[in-house]
Design a protein around this motif. Structure first.
Motif, mmCIF file in Angstrom:
data_model
loop_
_atom_site.group_PDB
_atom_site.id
_atom_site.type_symbol
_atom_site.label_atom_id
_atom_site.label_comp_id
_atom_site.label_asym_id
_atom_site.label_seq_id
_atom_site.Cartn_x
_atom_site.Cartn_y
_atom_site.Cartn_z
ATOM 1 N N ASP A 108 -10.624 66.142 14.356
ATOM 2 C CA ASP A 108 -10.647 65.119 15.202
ATOM 3 C C ASP A 108 -9.008 64.540 15.536
ATOM 4 O OD1 ASP A 108 -11.526 63.322 17.295
ATOM 5 O OD2 ASP A 108 -11.549 61.573 16.076
ATOM 6 N N GLY A 109 -8.688 64.632 16.746
ATOM 7 C CA GLY A 109 -6.966 64.287 17.037
ATOM 8 C C GLY A 109 -6.247 65.272 16.396
ATOM 9 N N GLU A 110 -6.393 66.491 15.918
ATOM 10 C CA GLU A 110 -5.671 67.070 15.461
ATOM 11 C C GLU A 110 -5.131 68.258 16.707
ATOM 12 O OE1 GLU A 110 -5.205 70.443 11.517
ATOM 13 O OE2 GLU A 110 -6.988 70.594 12.763
ATOM 14 N N PHE A 111 -3.619 68.620 16.319
ATOM 15 C CA PHE A 111 -3.013 69.432 17.073
ATOM 16 C C PHE A 111 -2.793 70.886 16.569
ATOM 17 C CE2 PHE A 111 0.218 69.770 20.785
ATOM 18 C CZ PHE A 111 0.272 71.140 20.708
ATOM 19 N N LEU A 112 -3.612 71.801 16.986
ATOM 20 C CA LEU A 112 -3.561 73.263 16.290
ATOM 21 C C LEU A 112 -2.878 74.237 17.286
ATOM 22 C CD1 LEU A 112 -5.288 74.837 13.729
ATOM 23 C CD2 LEU A 112 -6.347 75.624 15.605
ATOM 24 N N ALA A 148 -12.379 65.036 25.450
ATOM 25 C CA ALA A 148 -12.446 65.100 24.148
ATOM 26 C C ALA A 148 -11.588 66.025 23.578
ATOM 27 C CB ALA A 148 -13.813 65.329 23.862
ATOM 28 N N VAL A 149 -11.319 67.046 24.436
ATOM 29 C CA VAL A 149 -10.558 68.405 23.850
ATOM 30 C C VAL A 149 -9.575 68.567 25.014
ATOM 31 C CG1 VAL A 149 -10.613 70.575 23.116
ATOM 32 C CG2 VAL A 149 -12.458 69.115 22.194
ATOM 33 N N LEU A 150 -8.284 68.839 24.444
ATOM 34 C CA LEU A 150 -7.560 69.471 25.386
ATOM 35 C C LEU A 150 -7.010 70.756 25.032
ATOM 36 C CD1 LEU A 150 -5.631 69.125 27.803
ATOM 37 C CD2 LEU A 150 -3.822 68.069 26.449
ATOM 38 N N ALA A 195 -1.862 59.967 23.054
ATOM 39 C CA ALA A 195 -3.136 60.170 23.502
ATOM 40 C C ALA A 195 -4.167 60.461 22.511
ATOM 41 C CB ALA A 195 -3.221 61.251 24.344
ATOM 42 N N GLY A 196 -3.805 60.893 21.434
ATOM 43 C CA GLY A 196 -4.645 61.281 20.132
ATOM 44 C C GLY A 196 -5.787 62.377 20.613
#
Length: 354
Positions: free
Chosen positions: A28-32, A153-155, A183-184
């Motif tokens: 949750d909130g991670e940038f992968l 919820a997801v980008l 934005a988180g």
């Protein structure tokens, strides 16, 4: 919670297998970042997560929901494409508001969300303009603002900076990182550019031939590659690899002797980053390097040559005496023993450095 679980995703196009049982979890909130060369399956995986492609096998979960069979609009996500995909007949305000209006948001919420997203992307002064009146970088900001305005919820982002010039990519990369941290939002970012992946992501998943071959932080991927492919793909210049014979637990290159990892096979690959090699006058401490080309690259000089008949690159400070850097000169390069990567002859890491 907007965790993403990719569980055994396989995709076939006829007889071609684009993805092979991919398993990956995004917190949750991670940038992968999904990083890999063209054709490795990264965009196909992103489109399956988005619901734009159907997997041949496997499941996709977002939060507590199995979204594998849901259409894109019901997955709670937004996507930014490589080609911006802004509507030329709508103003910037209406472009950013598009997803909200499609969702039936009230006029007040539309205005509030558009203004908030515009402020994040610094496009408040552009809201009354049309896309034809914008630069490429401004249009990309509009596309990102439109995605963030719906508070997904997801980008998902598919190489969103690849159409920009080098200086604008650098500027947008810094802005994008700051915006997404604020934005988180849980983000998956597809790119073939290892600089983008290293600079933006919390973690990187390196893909090759439809499989995820290594997942880790940018420093893990760069410093501790698990395969020759990862070491060669991540880094500029790529990691050097020397194929060497092991005798009595050691390898010898010129006057330099190095201890091979315990249990190493009779032939190994030694991986060395260009910046982990320094010039030395002590032949017993350095690799004998025959220089072919020296290129000044600002603060460094990139040296290209051979060691034991095998190609190698090294970086030395720009102030290095030019007399030492003539083609044909034999230099001695001392490797940083704490940063060496040992692999078997198939290019698989033998040990993980601490």
């Amino acid at each position: 919670m907007a965790t993403i679980e990719i569980d055994g995703i396989t995709k076939r196009f006829g007889e071609v297998q684009a993805l092979a049982e991919v398993r990956l979890t995004v917190a949750d909130g991670e940038f992968l970042a999904l990083l890999g060369p063209s054709g490795c399956g990264k965009t196909t995986l992103l489109r399956i997560i988005a619901g734009l492609e159907t997997q041949s096998a496997g499941r996709v979960r977002i939060g507590e929901r199995d979204v594998s069979d849901l259409p894109p609009r019901k997955r709670g996500l937004a996507m930014v494409f490589q080609n911006y995909a802004v509507f030329p007949h709508l103003t910037v305000f209406e472009n950013v508001a598009f997803g909200l209006r499609m969702a039936g948001a009230s006029k007040e919420r539309v205005t509030a969300q558009v203004e908030q997203a515009a402020a994040l992307l610094h496009i408040e002064a552009l809201l009354k303009r049309y896309p034809a009146q914008l630069s490429g970088g401004q249009r990309q900001r509009v596309a990102v603002a439109r995605a963030l305005a719906v508070e997904p919820a997801v980008l998902l982002m598919d190489e969103p900076l690849s159409n920009l010039d080098a200086l604008l990519r650098l500027e947008m990369r810094a802005e994008l990182k700051a915006v997404l941290e604020a934005a988180g939002t849980t983000t998956i970012y597809v790119t073939h550019d290892q600089t983008e992946a290293m600079g933006l992501a919390d973690r990187i998943a390196v893909m090759q031939a439809g499989q995820v071959v290594q997942v880790g932080s940018p420093s893990d991927i760069y410093d501790r590659p698990k395969t020759r492919f990862v070491g060669g793909f991540v880094g500029s210049p790529p990691m050097n690899f020397l194929r060497l014979l092991v005798e009595d637990g050691t390898v010898t290159i010129g006057g330099l002797r190095l201890d091979a990892p315990a249990g190493a096979p009779s032939e190994v690959l030694l991986g060395l980053r260009a910046e982990d090699l320094t010039m030395t006058q002590d032949a017993a401490q350095g690799l004998p390097f025959e220089l072919r080309v020296a290129e000044l690259l600002g603060p460094h000089v990139l040296l290209t040559g051979t060691v034991a008949g095998q190609s190698m690159r090294a970086m030395v400070p720009a102030g290095t005496t030019s007399a030492l850097l003539k083609p044909g000169t034999v230099l001695h390069l001392r490797p940083d023993r704490e940063r060496m990567s040992w692999m078997n002859d198939e290019g698989i890491a033998l040990e993980a450095r601490p």
